[in-house]
Design a protein around this motif. Sequence first.
Motif, PDB file in Angstrom:
ATOM      1  N   ALA A 206       0.831  -1.200   0.000  1.00 38.83           N
ATOM      2  CA  ALA A 206       0.000   0.000   0.000  1.00 38.83           C
ATOM      3  C   ALA A 206       0.865   1.249   0.000  1.00 38.83           C
ATOM      4  CB  ALA A 206      -0.934   0.004   1.213  1.00 38.83           C
ATOM      5  N   GLU A 207       0.266   2.349  -0.470  1.00 37.06           N
ATOM      6  CA  GLU A 207       0.931   3.655  -0.483  1.00 37.06           C
ATOM      7  C   GLU A 207      -0.121   4.738  -0.381  1.00 37.06           C
ATOM      8  OE1 GLU A 207       1.887   7.339  -2.744  1.00 37.06           O
ATOM      9  OE2 GLU A 207       0.681   5.663  -3.495  1.00 37.06           O
ATOM     10  N   HIS A 208       0.224   5.802   0.340  1.00 34.83           N
ATOM     11  CA  HIS A 208      -0.678   6.954   0.448  1.00 34.83           C
ATOM     12  C   HIS A 208       0.133   8.234   0.333  1.00 34.83           C
ATOM     13  CE1 HIS A 208      -4.279   9.185   1.540  1.00 34.83           C
ATOM     14  NE2 HIS A 208      -3.521   9.908   2.353  1.00 34.83           N
ATOM     15  N   ARG A 209      -0.376   9.174  -0.460  1.00 36.69           N
ATOM     16  CA  ARG A 209       0.304  10.437  -0.697  1.00 36.69           C
ATOM     17  C   ARG A 209      -0.322  11.535   0.148  1.00 36.69           C
ATOM     18  NH1 ARG A 209      -0.874  11.214  -5.843  1.00 36.69           N
ATOM     19  NH2 ARG A 209       0.578   9.589  -6.433  1.00 36.69           N
ATOM     20  N   PHE A 210       0.500  12.322   0.820  1.00 33.89           N
ATOM     21  CA  PHE A 210       0.065  13.461   1.618  1.00 33.89           C
ATOM     22  C   PHE A 210       0.497  14.731   0.893  1.00 33.89           C
ATOM     23  CE2 PHE A 210       0.882   9.896   4.430  1.00 33.89           C
ATOM     24  CZ  PHE A 210      -0.275   9.826   5.197  1.00 33.89           C
ATOM     25  N   GLY A 211      -0.401  15.313   0.123  1.00 36.15           N
ATOM     26  CA  GLY A 211      -0.040  16.492  -0.638  1.00 36.15           C
ATOM     27  C   GLY A 211       0.863  16.140  -1.807  1.00 36.15           C
ATOM     28  N   ASP A 212       1.625  17.137  -2.265  1.00 34.47           N
ATOM     29  CA  ASP A 212       2.476  16.954  -3.444  1.00 34.47           C
ATOM     30  C   ASP A 212       3.860  16.415  -3.115  1.00 34.47           C
ATOM     31  OD1 ASP A 212       0.426  17.944  -4.965  1.00 34.47           O
ATOM     32  OD2 ASP A 212       1.230  19.989  -5.073  1.00 34.47           O
ATOM     33  N   ARG A 213       4.261  16.375  -1.837  1.00 29.23           N
ATOM     34  CA  ARG A 213       5.646  16.052  -1.508  1.00 29.23           C
ATOM     35  C   ARG A 213       5.799  14.776  -0.692  1.00 29.23           C
ATOM     36  NH1 ARG A 213       8.946  20.570   1.160  1.00 29.23           N
ATOM     37  NH2 ARG A 213      10.601  19.152   0.482  1.00 29.23           N
ATOM     38  N   TRP A 214       4.925  14.542   0.278  1.00 28.64           N
ATOM     39  CA  TRP A 214       5.128  13.451   1.224  1.00 28.64           C
ATOM     40  C   TRP A 214       4.298  12.231   0.852  1.00 28.64           C
ATOM     41  CZ3 TRP A 214       8.690  13.385   5.099  1.00 28.64           C
ATOM     42  CH2 TRP A 214       9.283  14.610   5.428  1.00 28.64           C
ATOM     43  N   SER A 215       4.894  11.059   1.022  1.00 30.78           N
ATOM     44  CA  SER A 215       4.196   9.790   0.815  1.00 30.78           C
ATOM     45  C   SER A 215       4.631   8.799   1.884  1.00 30.78           C
ATOM     46  CB  SER A 215       4.501   9.194  -0.564  1.00 30.78           C
ATOM     47  OG  SER A 215       3.980   9.991  -1.601  1.00 30.78           O
ATOM     48  N   ALA A 216       3.733   7.892   2.212  1.00 34.29           N
ATOM     49  CA  ALA A 216       4.051   6.779   3.107  1.00 34.29           C
ATOM     50  C   ALA A 216       3.713   5.478   2.385  1.00 34.29           C
ATOM     51  CB  ALA A 216       3.253   6.878   4.403  1.00 34.29           C
ATOM     52  N   PHE A 217       4.503   4.450   2.631  1.00 32.29           N
ATOM     53  CA  PHE A 217       4.275   3.173   1.961  1.00 32.29           C
ATOM     54  C   PHE A 217       4.546   2.029   2.930  1.00 32.29           C
ATOM     55  CE2 PHE A 217       8.517   4.781   1.006  1.00 32.29           C
ATOM     56  CZ  PHE A 217       9.341   3.745   1.413  1.00 32.29           C
ATOM     57  N   GLY A 218       3.980   0.884   2.651  1.00 32.54           N
ATOM     58  CA  GLY A 218       4.175  -0.265   3.523  1.00 32.54           C
ATOM     59  C   GLY A 218       3.827  -1.568   2.828  1.00 32.54           C
ATOM     60  N   ALA A 250      12.179  16.143  -2.913  1.00 32.82           N
ATOM     61  CA  ALA A 250      13.091  17.200  -2.473  1.00 32.82           C
ATOM     62  C   ALA A 250      13.313  18.268  -3.539  1.00 32.82           C
ATOM     63  CB  ALA A 250      14.440  16.589  -2.070  1.00 32.82           C
ATOM     64  N   TRP A 251      13.567  17.833  -4.761  1.00 34.51           N
ATOM     65  CA  TRP A 251      13.922  18.801  -5.818  1.00 34.51           C
ATOM     66  C   TRP A 251      13.759  18.116  -7.158  1.00 34.51           C
ATOM     67  CZ3 TRP A 251      18.217  18.946  -9.271  1.00 34.51           C
ATOM     68  CH2 TRP A 251      18.390  20.176  -9.949  1.00 34.51           C
ATOM     69  N   ARG A 252      12.861  18.665  -7.974  1.00 37.44           N
ATOM     70  CA  ARG A 252      12.602  18.085  -9.287  1.00 37.44           C
ATOM     71  C   ARG A 252      12.321  16.598  -9.146  1.00 37.44           C
ATOM     72  NH1 ARG A 252      16.754  21.306 -13.374  1.00 37.44           N
ATOM     73  NH2 ARG A 252      15.819  23.386 -13.079  1.00 37.44           N
ATOM     74  N   GLY A 253      13.093  15.743  -9.771  1.00 35.38           N
ATOM     75  CA  GLY A 253      12.819  14.307  -9.697  1.00 35.38           C
ATOM     76  C   GLY A 253      13.483  13.602  -8.529  1.00 35.38           C
ATOM     77  N   LEU A 254      14.159  14.348  -7.657  1.00 35.63           N
ATOM     78  CA  LEU A 254      14.881  13.734  -6.548  1.00 35.63           C
ATOM     79  C   LEU A 254      13.967  13.582  -5.338  1.00 35.63           C
ATOM     80  CD1 LEU A 254      17.577  12.802  -5.247  1.00 35.63           C
ATOM     81  CD2 LEU A 254      17.938  15.199  -4.583  1.00 35.63           C
ATOM     82  N   GLU A 255      13.940  12.376  -4.774  1.00 34.63           N
ATOM     83  CA  GLU A 255      13.215  12.148  -3.531  1.00 34.63           C
ATOM     84  C   GLU A 255      14.122  11.433  -2.543  1.00 34.63           C
ATOM     85  OE1 GLU A 255       9.806   9.678  -4.326  1.00 34.63           O
ATOM     86  OE2 GLU A 255      10.962   7.835  -4.174  1.00 34.63           O
ATOM     87  N   PHE A 256      13.887  11.690  -1.253  1.00 27.19           N
ATOM     88  CA  PHE A 256      14.608  11.003  -0.192  1.00 27.19           C
ATOM     89  C   PHE A 256      13.652  10.042   0.499  1.00 27.19           C
ATOM     90  CE2 PHE A 256      17.034  15.060  -0.431  1.00 27.19           C
ATOM     91  CZ  PHE A 256      18.224  14.511  -0.875  1.00 27.19           C
ATOM     92  N   LYS A 257      14.186   8.884   0.899  1.00 30.75           N
ATOM     93  CA  LYS A 257      13.350   7.840   1.482  1.00 30.75           C
ATOM     94  C   LYS A 257      14.014   7.254   2.721  1.00 30.75           C
ATOM     95  CE  LYS A 257      13.132   5.323  -2.343  1.00 30.75           C
ATOM     96  NZ  LYS A 257      12.701   4.301  -3.333  1.00 30.75           N
ATOM     97  N   LEU A 258      13.155   6.796   3.620  1.00 23.11           N
ATOM     98  CA  LEU A 258      13.576   6.070   4.816  1.00 23.11           C
ATOM     99  C   LEU A 258      12.655   4.860   4.943  1.00 23.11           C
ATOM    100  CD1 LEU A 258      14.420   7.478   8.301  1.00 23.11           C
ATOM    101  CD2 LEU A 258      12.606   5.799   8.079  1.00 23.11           C
TER     102      LEU A 258
END
Length: 320
Positions: A206-218, A250-258
């Motif tokens: 599953a995945e859920h998007r919070f606005g245009d920047r943040w997402s959570a997945f599991g 974070a910037w254009r096509g760059l995203e950071f993940k944990l």
Amino acid sequence: MNRLSYGTIAALFISSLAAASPFPTRDQNPLLAGYGLPMPMSSRLATVTEWQWSADLNWASTALVQNEGAESLLVDAESRELRLTFGRPLNDRWTVQLQLPYRHTGAGNLDNLIDSWHDFFDLPEGERPHLPRDQFRIAYERDGDLLIDRTASGQGLGDISADMGYQWIANDTTSVAAWASLELPTGDADELMGSGALDASLVMAAEHRFGDRWSAFGQLAVSFLGDGDLLPAQQRSIAWSGLAGVSVAAWRGLEFKLQFDGHSVVFDDTHLDYIGDAFILTVGGAWKFRNCWQVDFGISEDIVVEASPDIVFVIGIGRR
């Protein structure tokens, strides 16, 4: 530079809103590599009937000595797994894919790099300073019997996985997919390439998007393990696994993940951490292109010390 040129650059480097995807990694413990603990599965399936593919490399290093009661374990090894995944939608709800892993388990050359990494971040090194550099041995002794003793490096095809996914929910903010996976005993269990048994898994991603920047997945999965060739007297028939993570654009096509990964024990009747439960943290990111290409990069650390490899470098590329 004219508007067309600017538009071309934007198309190449600015990703559209898309589902966050987990790091393409799982526990790289060489004693568990052949068992059917599933890789992360996509929660948002492709709807265009064209081939999707990815090539993912996990490069891991472990150096530990564990003793508890009548058990003792020595693991001084590197493993490299290159996993090719090919998938194709059948329609707007169903998709199929095939995973082809190729593994190397043996001596390596990461010890100096890992020692520097641990020194820089002041991380515990365990038995690593006391073991010979860039050597290979995996030995497990129980009640005076040496059940595993490998000193020669090996490589070859691992256990191939055939997967079928069903898109349960898909809208602008949320996606959920169910997967059924069958892992075939194509790898050599004696070389730690496979388990020697047929394994099956059921997975919910599953995945859920919070606005245009943040997402959570599991992801949550249950695996039904066949009677394998490695420590058969101790092997369990069912194992649970899962992951949870967050990503930020974070910037254009760059995203950071944990991402946090964990799984239950595969082998019963043991008090050794390395063949027990595992809990792993992966940090890094991804570069997403507008044409669905994606590059992943991350580093995994064993949060529960000596319950999984000391460090894993994760690199992936593909149309996801």
